[in-house]
Design a protein around this motif. Sequence first.
Motif, PDB file in Angstrom:
ATOM      1  N   ILE A  25       0.870  -1.180   0.000  1.00 44.04           N
ATOM      2  CA  ILE A  25       0.000   0.000   0.000  1.00 44.04           C
ATOM      3  C   ILE A  25       0.900   1.220   0.000  1.00 44.04           C
ATOM      4  O   ILE A  25       1.746   1.368   0.890  1.00 44.04           O
ATOM      5  N   CYS A  26       0.715   2.104  -0.993  1.00 46.12           N
ATOM      6  CA  CYS A  26       1.564   3.294  -1.090  1.00 46.12           C
ATOM      7  C   CYS A  26       1.236   4.291   0.030  1.00 46.12           C
ATOM      8  O   CYS A  26       0.175   4.219   0.650  1.00 46.12           O
ATOM      9  N   VAL A  27       2.161   5.205   0.267  1.00 41.19           N
ATOM     10  CA  VAL A  27       2.022   6.189   1.342  1.00 41.19           C
ATOM     11  C   VAL A  27       0.773   7.044   1.142  1.00 41.19           C
ATOM     12  O   VAL A  27       0.037   7.317   2.098  1.00 41.19           O
ATOM     13  N   GLU A  28       0.511   7.456  -0.089  1.00 40.73           N
ATOM     14  CA  GLU A  28      -0.652   8.309  -0.365  1.00 40.73           C
ATOM     15  C   GLU A  28      -1.962   7.604  -0.017  1.00 40.73           C
ATOM     16  O   GLU A  28      -2.847   8.188   0.621  1.00 40.73           O
ATOM     17  N   CYS A  29      -2.091   6.347  -0.430  1.00 42.28           N
ATOM     18  CA  CYS A  29      -3.309   5.593  -0.127  1.00 42.28           C
ATOM     19  C   CYS A  29      -3.430   5.308   1.366  1.00 42.28           C
ATOM     20  O   CYS A  29      -4.525   5.368   1.924  1.00 42.28           O
ATOM     21  N   GLU A  30      -2.310   5.018   2.006  1.00 36.99           N
ATOM     22  CA  GLU A  30      -2.324   4.781   3.447  1.00 36.99           C
ATOM     23  C   GLU A  30      -2.872   6.006   4.179  1.00 36.99           C
ATOM     24  O   GLU A  30      -3.735   5.890   5.061  1.00 36.99           O
ATOM     25  N   LYS A  31      -2.395   7.190   3.801  1.00 38.12           N
ATOM     26  CA  LYS A  31      -2.871   8.428   4.432  1.00 38.12           C
ATOM     27  C   LYS A  31      -4.356   8.644   4.173  1.00 38.12           C
ATOM     28  O   LYS A  31      -5.097   9.049   5.072  1.00 38.12           O
ATOM     29  N   ASN A  34      -6.443   6.254   6.299  1.00 43.73           N
ATOM     30  CA  ASN A  34      -6.455   6.671   7.704  1.00 43.73           C
ATOM     31  C   ASN A  34      -7.339   7.880   7.960  1.00 43.73           C
ATOM     32  O   ASN A  34      -7.844   8.044   9.070  1.00 43.73           O
ATOM     33  N   SER A  35      -7.527   8.733   6.955  1.00 37.65           N
ATOM     34  CA  SER A  35      -8.320   9.943   7.167  1.00 37.65           C
ATOM     35  C   SER A  35      -9.770   9.801   6.716  1.00 37.65           C
ATOM     36  O   SER A  35     -10.562  10.730   6.876  1.00 37.65           O
ATOM     37  N   THR A  36     -10.140   8.652   6.170  1.00 33.43           N
ATOM     38  CA  THR A  36     -11.505   8.446   5.679  1.00 33.43           C
ATOM     39  C   THR A  36     -12.423   7.990   6.810  1.00 33.43           C
ATOM     40  O   THR A  36     -12.106   7.051   7.540  1.00 33.43           O
ATOM     41  N   GLN A  37     -13.554   8.662   6.923  1.00 34.60           N
ATOM     42  CA  GLN A  37     -14.556   8.308   7.930  1.00 34.60           C
ATOM     43  C   GLN A  37     -15.362   7.099   7.452  1.00 34.60           C
ATOM     44  O   GLN A  37     -15.551   6.909   6.244  1.00 34.60           O
ATOM     45  N   THR A  38     -15.853   6.295   8.372  1.00 33.88           N
ATOM     46  CA  THR A  38     -16.623   5.107   8.002  1.00 33.88           C
ATOM     47  C   THR A  38     -17.931   5.464   7.302  1.00 33.88           C
ATOM     48  O   THR A  38     -18.481   4.641   6.569  1.00 33.88           O
ATOM     49  N   SER A  39     -18.415   6.672   7.486  1.00 35.29           N
ATOM     50  CA  SER A  39     -19.646   7.105   6.831  1.00 35.29           C
ATOM     51  C   SER A  39     -19.406   7.603   5.403  1.00 35.29           C
ATOM     52  O   SER A  39     -20.355   7.815   4.652  1.00 35.29           O
ATOM     53  N   ASP A  40     -18.159   7.765   5.020  1.00 37.62           N
ATOM     54  CA  ASP A  40     -17.797   8.244   3.687  1.00 37.62           C
ATOM     55  C   ASP A  40     -17.999   7.139   2.655  1.00 37.62           C
ATOM     56  O   ASP A  40     -17.764   5.967   2.923  1.00 37.62           O
ATOM     57  N   GLU A  41     -18.437   7.517   1.450  1.00 39.16           N
ATOM     58  CA  GLU A  41     -18.633   6.557   0.363  1.00 39.16           C
ATOM     59  C   GLU A  41     -17.332   5.824   0.020  1.00 39.16           C
ATOM     60  O   GLU A  41     -17.344   4.654  -0.343  1.00 39.16           O
ATOM     61  N   LYS A  42     -16.216   6.515   0.128  1.00 40.73           N
ATOM     62  CA  LYS A  42     -14.931   5.933  -0.246  1.00 40.73           C
ATOM     63  C   LYS A  42     -14.508   4.825   0.722  1.00 40.73           C
ATOM     64  O   LYS A  42     -13.690   3.967   0.370  1.00 40.73           O
ATOM     65  N   TYR A  43     -15.057   4.799   1.920  1.00 38.06           N
ATOM     66  CA  TYR A  43     -14.722   3.773   2.906  1.00 38.06           C
ATOM     67  C   TYR A  43     -15.021   2.378   2.357  1.00 38.06           C
ATOM     68  O   TYR A  43     -14.215   1.465   2.477  1.00 38.06           O
ATOM     69  N   LYS A  44     -16.178   2.223   1.738  1.00 35.97           N
ATOM     70  CA  LYS A  44     -16.560   0.933   1.172  1.00 35.97           C
ATOM     71  C   LYS A  44     -15.574   0.517   0.076  1.00 35.97           C
ATOM     72  O   LYS A  44     -15.209  -0.654  -0.027  1.00 35.97           O
ATOM     73  N   TYR A  45     -15.142   1.469  -0.728  1.00 33.58           N
ATOM     74  CA  TYR A  45     -14.153   1.209  -1.774  1.00 33.58           C
ATOM     75  C   TYR A  45     -12.864   0.655  -1.164  1.00 33.58           C
ATOM     76  O   TYR A  45     -12.318  -0.330  -1.648  1.00 33.58           O
TER      77      TYR A  45
END
Length: 60
Positions: A25-31, A34-45
Amino acid sequence: MSKGKTCIICDKEKSMGIHLYTSFICVECEKEINSTQTSDEKYKYFVEKLSRVKNPPLYS
């Protein structure tokens, strides 16, 4: 010559990141993970992409 490993999240070749079992996992994706909330659409992704991580076989 390869300049890095392929990130399992963004599928891009990067040189900096973390190894999770046999996956990278690259540094950008890791960050971003870590900053994505569970309620965010991107969390499921991220959950779907991280399901590709496989435990290495355990030899005894």
